[in-house]
Scaffold this active site. Structure first.
Site, PDB file in Angstrom:
ATOM      1  N   GLY A  72       0.820  -1.205   0.000  1.00  0.00           N
ATOM      2  CA  GLY A  72       0.000   0.000   0.000  1.00  0.00           C
ATOM      3  C   GLY A  72       0.855   1.256   0.000  1.00  0.00           C
ATOM      4  O   GLY A  72       1.997   1.253   0.476  1.00  0.00           O
ATOM      5  N   GLY A 146      -5.733  -7.892  -6.565  1.00  0.00           N
ATOM      6  CA  GLY A 146      -4.423  -7.595  -7.128  1.00  0.00           C
ATOM      7  C   GLY A 146      -3.509  -8.770  -6.885  1.00  0.00           C
ATOM      8  O   GLY A 146      -3.949  -9.922  -6.800  1.00  0.00           O
ATOM      9  N   ARG A 172     -12.685  -7.704 -15.144  1.00  0.00           N
ATOM     10  CA  ARG A 172     -11.710  -8.215 -16.100  1.00  0.00           C
ATOM     11  C   ARG A 172     -11.764  -9.735 -16.052  1.00  0.00           C
ATOM     12  O   ARG A 172     -12.481 -10.311 -15.236  1.00  0.00           O
ATOM     13  CB  ARG A 172     -10.295  -7.710 -15.796  1.00  0.00           C
ATOM     14  CG  ARG A 172      -9.711  -8.179 -14.484  1.00  0.00           C
ATOM     15  CD  ARG A 172      -8.316  -7.593 -14.296  1.00  0.00           C
ATOM     16  NE  ARG A 172      -7.616  -8.144 -13.152  1.00  0.00           N
ATOM     17  CZ  ARG A 172      -7.696  -7.704 -11.920  1.00  0.00           C
ATOM     18  NH1 ARG A 172      -8.500  -6.674 -11.657  1.00  0.00           N
ATOM     19  NH2 ARG A 172      -7.014  -8.256 -10.936  1.00  0.00           N
ATOM     20  N   ASP A 251      -6.389  -8.550  10.762  1.00  0.00           N
ATOM     21  CA  ASP A 251      -4.962  -8.266  10.901  1.00  0.00           C
ATOM     22  C   ASP A 251      -4.720  -6.766  10.982  1.00  0.00           C
ATOM     23  O   ASP A 251      -3.633  -6.332  11.352  1.00  0.00           O
ATOM     24  CB  ASP A 251      -4.175  -8.868   9.740  1.00  0.00           C
ATOM     25  CG  ASP A 251      -2.669  -8.712   9.922  1.00  0.00           C
ATOM     26  OD1 ASP A 251      -2.185  -9.020  11.036  1.00  0.00           O
ATOM     27  OD2 ASP A 251      -1.980  -8.273   8.987  1.00  0.00           O
ATOM     28  N   HIS A 275      -1.296  -6.575  12.773  1.00  0.00           N
ATOM     29  CA  HIS A 275      -0.766  -6.167  11.462  1.00  0.00           C
ATOM     30  C   HIS A 275       0.494  -6.981  11.143  1.00  0.00           C
ATOM     31  O   HIS A 275       1.562  -6.446  10.847  1.00  0.00           O
ATOM     32  CB  HIS A 275      -0.452  -4.665  11.429  1.00  0.00           C
ATOM     33  CG  HIS A 275      -0.452  -4.103  10.041  1.00  0.00           C
ATOM     34  ND1 HIS A 275      -0.831  -2.808   9.759  1.00  0.00           N
ATOM     35  CD2 HIS A 275      -0.137  -4.652   8.846  1.00  0.00           C
ATOM     36  CE1 HIS A 275      -0.727  -2.584   8.460  1.00  0.00           C
ATOM     37  NE2 HIS A 275      -0.298  -3.702   7.877  1.00  0.00           N
ATOM     38  N   GLY A 277       0.733  -9.381   8.703  1.00  0.00           N
ATOM     39  CA  GLY A 277       0.739 -10.005   7.377  1.00  0.00           C
ATOM     40  C   GLY A 277       2.065  -9.890   6.663  1.00  0.00           C
ATOM     41  O   GLY A 277       2.568 -10.852   6.070  1.00  0.00           O
TER      42      GLY A 277
END
Length: 313
Positions: A72, A146, A172, A251, A275, A277
């Site tokens: 991010g 993504g 898509r 998370d 957090h 991950g």
């Protein structure tokens, strides 16, 4: 090339860095390692409190590339207005997918199979038997498809889940099947047993999981958030958790870090990880490989990878 490169990892610990630049180590300390005006390539310190990474921006008049070590970029976006036009912002695609997807599966399995309950029962010396939901045959909806979302699906498939449903900003087709747009979420949510959030935090996704979103989830469904805490309306989520209608594995939270005494800590059916991950043993070798590749491209004036935007455009 004589320009400075700022790294949050000591340069002598990164094998293969190209010759030419002057490498400076800076990991968010109060004092800068050199004049920010001389920095051409800036790698943002990883997992630092809000504001640390963007502190040098107003003085970085010669910077050409800002490289995050996170997938991010929301933590650097507020500072981009201080940079000159034409600066490339690159993210860390390829660094966090495996680790984040691994934790996602761990959170799903821990929540469905009741692992936290077993641990608490072990502390009490209690044999806690009974049936628990399995991941097998569950319908999983991945919101944000993504590279991280795709890595999560890679790991879901061997668990014999029902076909994974994919959702992203726009529709898509992938080798595994269609990706639905966000506009189809109202019709998709009621069918999902597990909803995984792996979308970036943008103005379009901030507060995406609000009371209406949660109300459309089926009774007993599990919400898993490995994206950003602000994607979820915490108050609305607490209402659903405290009623017992939904469960959650988080998370990331809003606020973050979650302060002592916050009601999320004790919300029924909730698993919380801090957090975790990205920060695992998988991070450092992948981050180093990314930096060597990107800086080799930079020094040799080849196109960089993972370019998210160019300032001033």
């Amino acid at each position: 090339m004589t320009a400075d490169v700022w790294l949050p990892i000591p340069p002598d610990e990164i094998e293969g860095l190209p010759e030419g630049p002057t490498y400076r180590y800076w990991n968010g300390e109060e004092a800068f390692p050199a004049d920010p005006a001389d920095c051409a390539y800036y790698v943002v310190p990883y997992m630092k409190p809000t504001g640390i990474g963007v502190r040098p921006f107003p003085r970085m008049s010669s910077v050409q590339v800002v490289q995050t070590l996170s997938a991010g970029i929301d933590h650097v976006e507020p500072g981009l207005k201080h940079l000159p036009a034409g600066v490339l912002l690159c993210n860390a695609r390829g660094v966090h997918e495996a680790s984040t997807a691994e934790l996602t599966l761990a959170l799903i399995l821990a929540s469905l199979r009741g692992i936290p309950d077993f641990v608490r029962a072990q502390d009490r010396g209690e044999w806690l038997g009974g049936f628990r939901p399995a991941l097998a045959d569950r319908k999983v909806l991945v919101v944000g498809y993504g590279s991280v979302g795709a890595a999560i699906e890679d790991r879901l498939v061997p668990f014999e889940v029902a076909p994974v449903v994919r959702v992203a900003r726009s529709a898509r087709t992938t080798a595994r099947g269609p990706v639905h747009p966000f506009t189809e979420l109202p019709a998709l949510l009621p069918e999902a047993d597990v909803v995984v959030l792996s979308t970036p935090l943008t103005e379009a996704t901030r507060g995406l999981v609000n009371a209406e979103f949660l109300a459309r989830m089926k009774d007993g469904a599990l919400l898993v958030n490995v994206s950003r805490g602000q994607v979820v309306d915490t108050k609305a989520l607490l209402t659903e958790l405290e009623s017992g209608r939904l469960t959650a594995a988080l998370d990331v939270t809003d606020p973050e870090p979650l302060p002592p005494g916050h009601p999320l800590w004790n919300a029924p059916g909730t698993v919380i990880s801090p957090h975790a991950g990205g920060p695992s043993s998988a991070f450092l070798p992948r981050a180093k490989r990314l930096l060597v590749d990107q800086l080799s491209r930079f020094v040799n004036r080849r196109p960089l990878r993972n370019v998210i935007l160019t300032t001033g455009e």
